[in-house]
Structures are given as structure tokens and as C-alpha cells.
Write a protein that holds these residues in place. Structure first.
Motif, PDB file in Angstrom:
ATOM      1  N   VAL A  29       0.817  -1.221   0.000  1.00  0.00           N
ATOM      2  CA  VAL A  29       0.000   0.000   0.000  1.00  0.00           C
ATOM      3  C   VAL A  29       0.845   1.262   0.000  1.00  0.00           C
ATOM      4  N   GLN A  30       2.178   1.098  -0.029  1.00  0.00           N
ATOM      5  CA  GLN A  30       3.088   2.244  -0.044  1.00  0.00           C
ATOM      6  C   GLN A  30       2.884   3.163   1.159  1.00  0.00           C
ATOM      7  N   SER A  31       2.557   2.563   2.301  1.00  0.00           N
ATOM      8  CA  SER A  31       2.413   3.322   3.542  1.00  0.00           C
ATOM      9  C   SER A  31       3.414   2.801   4.556  1.00  0.00           C
ATOM     10  N   ARG A  32       4.172   3.692   5.158  1.00  0.00           N
ATOM     11  CA  ARG A  32       5.213   3.288   6.092  1.00  0.00           C
ATOM     12  C   ARG A  32       4.906   3.707   7.521  1.00  0.00           C
ATOM     13  N   VAL A  33       3.646   3.873   7.818  1.00  0.00           N
ATOM     14  CA  VAL A  33       3.231   4.320   9.151  1.00  0.00           C
ATOM     15  C   VAL A  33       3.006   3.108  10.046  1.00  0.00           C
ATOM     16  N   ILE A  34       3.458   3.200  11.292  1.00  0.00           N
ATOM     17  CA  ILE A  34       3.209   2.167  12.295  1.00  0.00           C
ATOM     18  C   ILE A  34       2.796   2.848  13.590  1.00  0.00           C
ATOM     19  N   SER A  35       1.841   2.282  14.282  1.00  0.00           N
ATOM     20  CA  SER A  35       1.362   2.866  15.538  1.00  0.00           C
ATOM     21  C   SER A  35       2.392   2.670  16.633  1.00  0.00           C
ATOM     22  N   LEU A  36       2.230   3.411  17.721  1.00  0.00           N
ATOM     23  CA  LEU A  36       3.137   3.268  18.858  1.00  0.00           C
ATOM     24  C   LEU A  36       3.023   1.867  19.463  1.00  0.00           C
ATOM     25  N   GLY A  37       1.796   1.379  19.576  1.00  0.00           N
ATOM     26  CA  GLY A  37       1.587   0.032  20.096  1.00  0.00           C
ATOM     27  C   GLY A  37       2.211  -1.029  19.209  1.00  0.00           C
ATOM     28  N   GLY A  38       2.092  -0.839  17.892  1.00  0.00           N
ATOM     29  CA  GLY A  38       2.700  -1.781  16.956  1.00  0.00           C
ATOM     30  C   GLY A  38       4.214  -1.767  17.052  1.00  0.00           C
ATOM     31  N   CYS A  39       4.773  -0.579  17.240  1.00  0.00           N
ATOM     32  CA  CYS A  39       6.222  -0.443  17.368  1.00  0.00           C
ATOM     33  C   CYS A  39       6.714  -1.117  18.653  1.00  0.00           C
ATOM     34  N   MET A  40       6.005  -0.909  19.744  1.00  0.00           N
ATOM     35  CA  MET A  40       6.367  -1.545  21.008  1.00  0.00           C
ATOM     36  C   MET A  40       6.276  -3.070  20.893  1.00  0.00           C
ATOM     37  N   SER A  41       5.255  -3.537  20.194  1.00  0.00           N
ATOM     38  CA  SER A  41       5.088  -4.984  20.019  1.00  0.00           C
ATOM     39  C   SER A  41       6.241  -5.578  19.228  1.00  0.00           C
ATOM     40  N   GLN A  42       6.675  -4.881  18.188  1.00  0.00           N
ATOM     41  CA  GLN A  42       7.797  -5.378  17.395  1.00  0.00           C
ATOM     42  C   GLN A  42       9.070  -5.470  18.228  1.00  0.00           C
ATOM     43  N   VAL A  43       9.341  -4.442  19.028  1.00  0.00           N
ATOM     44  CA  VAL A  43      10.538  -4.458  19.876  1.00  0.00           C
ATOM     45  C   VAL A  43      10.465  -5.610  20.877  1.00  0.00           C
ATOM     46  N   PHE A  44       9.321  -5.748  21.547  1.00  0.00           N
ATOM     47  CA  PHE A  44       9.188  -6.785  22.574  1.00  0.00           C
ATOM     48  C   PHE A  44       9.314  -8.185  21.975  1.00  0.00           C
ATOM     49  N   PHE A  45       8.522  -8.471  20.948  1.00  0.00           N
ATOM     50  CA  PHE A  45       8.490  -9.835  20.421  1.00  0.00           C
ATOM     51  C   PHE A  45       9.764 -10.192  19.660  1.00  0.00           C
ATOM     52  N   TYR A  46      10.434  -9.201  19.078  1.00  0.00           N
ATOM     53  CA  TYR A  46      11.693  -9.497  18.399  1.00  0.00           C
ATOM     54  C   TYR A  46      12.724 -10.009  19.396  1.00  0.00           C
ATOM     55  N   HIS A  47      12.835  -9.347  20.538  1.00  0.00           N
ATOM     56  CA  HIS A  47      13.831  -9.752  21.533  1.00  0.00           C
ATOM     57  C   HIS A  47      13.331 -10.929  22.372  1.00  0.00           C
ATOM     58  N   PHE A  48      12.043 -11.027  22.566  1.00  0.00           N
ATOM     59  CA  PHE A  48      11.487 -12.163  23.297  1.00  0.00           C
ATOM     60  C   PHE A  48      11.699 -13.471  22.526  1.00  0.00           C
TER      61      PHE A  48
END
Length: 252
Positions: A29-48
């Protein structure tokens, strides 16, 4: 072994789902927006999930060590209770690891621009946007992220040094071949997991060029290769495939 492989399968599904769906959506969709919650989830689950997989490979190396070096006591040492505790321990330990890193990252004040110079949310790209001193989070993150894989790698290395020593002492060539074959799949997936990390951190001049392709390889390609590697090395699966292909040929 199958209990640990089941955990590895769940990790592969989860790890490939952290950034890949969002990456595909951004490309579509050529959109690069991510919510704050989505960003936090990526950080947590990537390291988890990354830490859990790292610890699980270490547990699997110990399992191979017991199977080859103490075969007569294998069922006593690696009983279901011990296996369940080891498997659960990898998830619980990693959850604390990821919670600490995510909490330290998102308790910082962010008052500047909100453009992350990376294809998904990770600690160091996100921390660059903070408008406060990031020394503590960077030090803790670098120490934790470095200690976990380094400790796991050393434990795996120690296990395989002992395994190789035991294999070389075997009198039977068939026994040596079977023992080596037992470890081949695990060694392959460990190489795929630790190899890219070692390449990035030991070759800093190449990091900026390699970091994104290597991360994509680890998030997308490696989870797809792990089932193939273990399937091709598994006698039961190969036997079932032979029977299936034989049955199809007979039916024709």
C-alpha cells in the motif's frame, strides 16, 4: 527432541510474523506508518522470540550431548519433566529479558521527529529518536543483547567439543556416522542463526550494508529453512515420504 522441535516450530512461526506482515503491507500500500503500540510490540516480540530461540538451541545442544555422551542414562536425565522445565525456562527467561529492554526503551521521552531509519522497530533505531540521555538504555541493551547469544554460543561450543571428543573415541565407524548424523541438523540451524550475527558484529565496516539483508534473511529465510533441514534429516519423515510416493505410484 520432538518437544524441543515443537517449540522451535512455534518460534519460527512467531519470529517470521514480527516484521514480515508489516513489511509486505508497507510494500503493497506504499504506507510506512506504524502505531506506537505496533512499534512496542515489534521491539518486545523481536527480543522475546530471538532470545527464546537462542536459549532453545542451547538446550537442544545439551540434549544432543546427553544422547551421545551418556546414551544409557539419556531417558533418566532427559525425562519429560526435565524437558518441560528446560523448554518453559527458555520462554520465561526471555520474557523477562524482553520486558526489561522494551520498558527501558519506551520510558524515554520522545519529542523530536518520528521517522525510524530502519525497516522495523528495534531498540537502537528507536532510541535514536529520544530527546534524553540514552547512555543507560544503550549500555544495558548492548550488554544484554551481547551476553545472551555469547553465553549460549559458548555453551553450545562446549557441548560440541565434548561430543566430538566422544565420537572420536568410538571404535565403530557406523556408530561415529550415526552420532555425527544426529548432530548435523542442529549444527546447521545453529550456523544459520549465529552466522549472520557474527558477520555483522565482527565486520563493523560492512554493518551498514549488510544489516538489513541479514535481518531479513534471519526473519524470513531461516524460519522457512529450519523445518526443511530437520525434515530431510529425519528417518521417520523420509520413510513416510517414501511410502507416500510408493503408494501414489501404485495407485497410478
Amino acid at each position: 527432541m520432538y518437544l524441543f522441535l515443537c517449540n522451535l516450530s512455534m518460534l519460527d512461526i512467531g519470529f517470521s510474523s514480527i516484521s514480515t506482515p508489516k513489511l509486505l503491507a508497507n510494500l503493497w500500500v506504499q504506507s510506512r506508518v506504524i502505531s506506537l503500540g505496533g512499534c512496542m510490540s515489534q521491539v518486545f516480540f523481536y527480543h522475546f522470540l530471538g532470545s527464546t530461540e537462542c536459549l532453545l538451541y542451547t538446550v537442544m545442544a545439551y540434549d544432543r550431548y546427553v544422547a551421545i555422551c551418556h546414551p544409557l542414562r539419556y531417558l533418566i536425565i532427559m525425562n519429560w519433566r526435565v524437558c518441560a522445565i528446560l523448554a518453559a525456562g527458555t520462554w520465561i527467561t526471555s520474557s523477562f529479558h524482553a520486558t526489561i529492554l522494551t520498558s527501558l526503551t519506551f520510558t524515554l521521552p520522545y519529542c523530536g521527529h518520528n521517522v525510524i531509519d530502519y525497516y522495523f522497530c528495534d531498540i537502537f533505531p528507536v532510541v535514536k529518536l529520544a530527546c534524553a540521555d540514552t547512555y543507560v538504555i544503550e549500555t544495558v541493551s548492548f550488554t544484554n543483547i551481547g551476553m545472551v547469544p555469547m553465553t549460549c554460543f559458548l555453551l553450545i561450543l562446549m557441548s560440541y567439543i565434548r561430543i566430538i571428543y566422544t565420537i572420536l573415541k568410538m571404535n565403530s565407524a557406523e556408530g561415529r556416522r550415526k552420532a555425527a548424523s544426529t548432530c548435523a541438523s542442529h549444527l546447521t540451524v545453529v550456523t544459520l542463526f549465529f552466522g549472520p550475527c557474527a558477520l555483522i558484529y565482527t565486520q563493523p565496516q560492512l554493518s551498514k550494508v549488510l544489516v538489513t539483508p541479514v535481518q531479513i534473511f534471519g526473519s524470513v529465510v531461516t524460519p522457512m529453512l529450519n523445518p526443511v533441514i530437520y525434515t530431510l534429516r529425519n528417518k521417520e519423515v523420509k520413510g513416510a515420504l517414501r511410502k507416500l510416493s510408493g503408494g501414489q505410484m501404485t495407485a497410478r
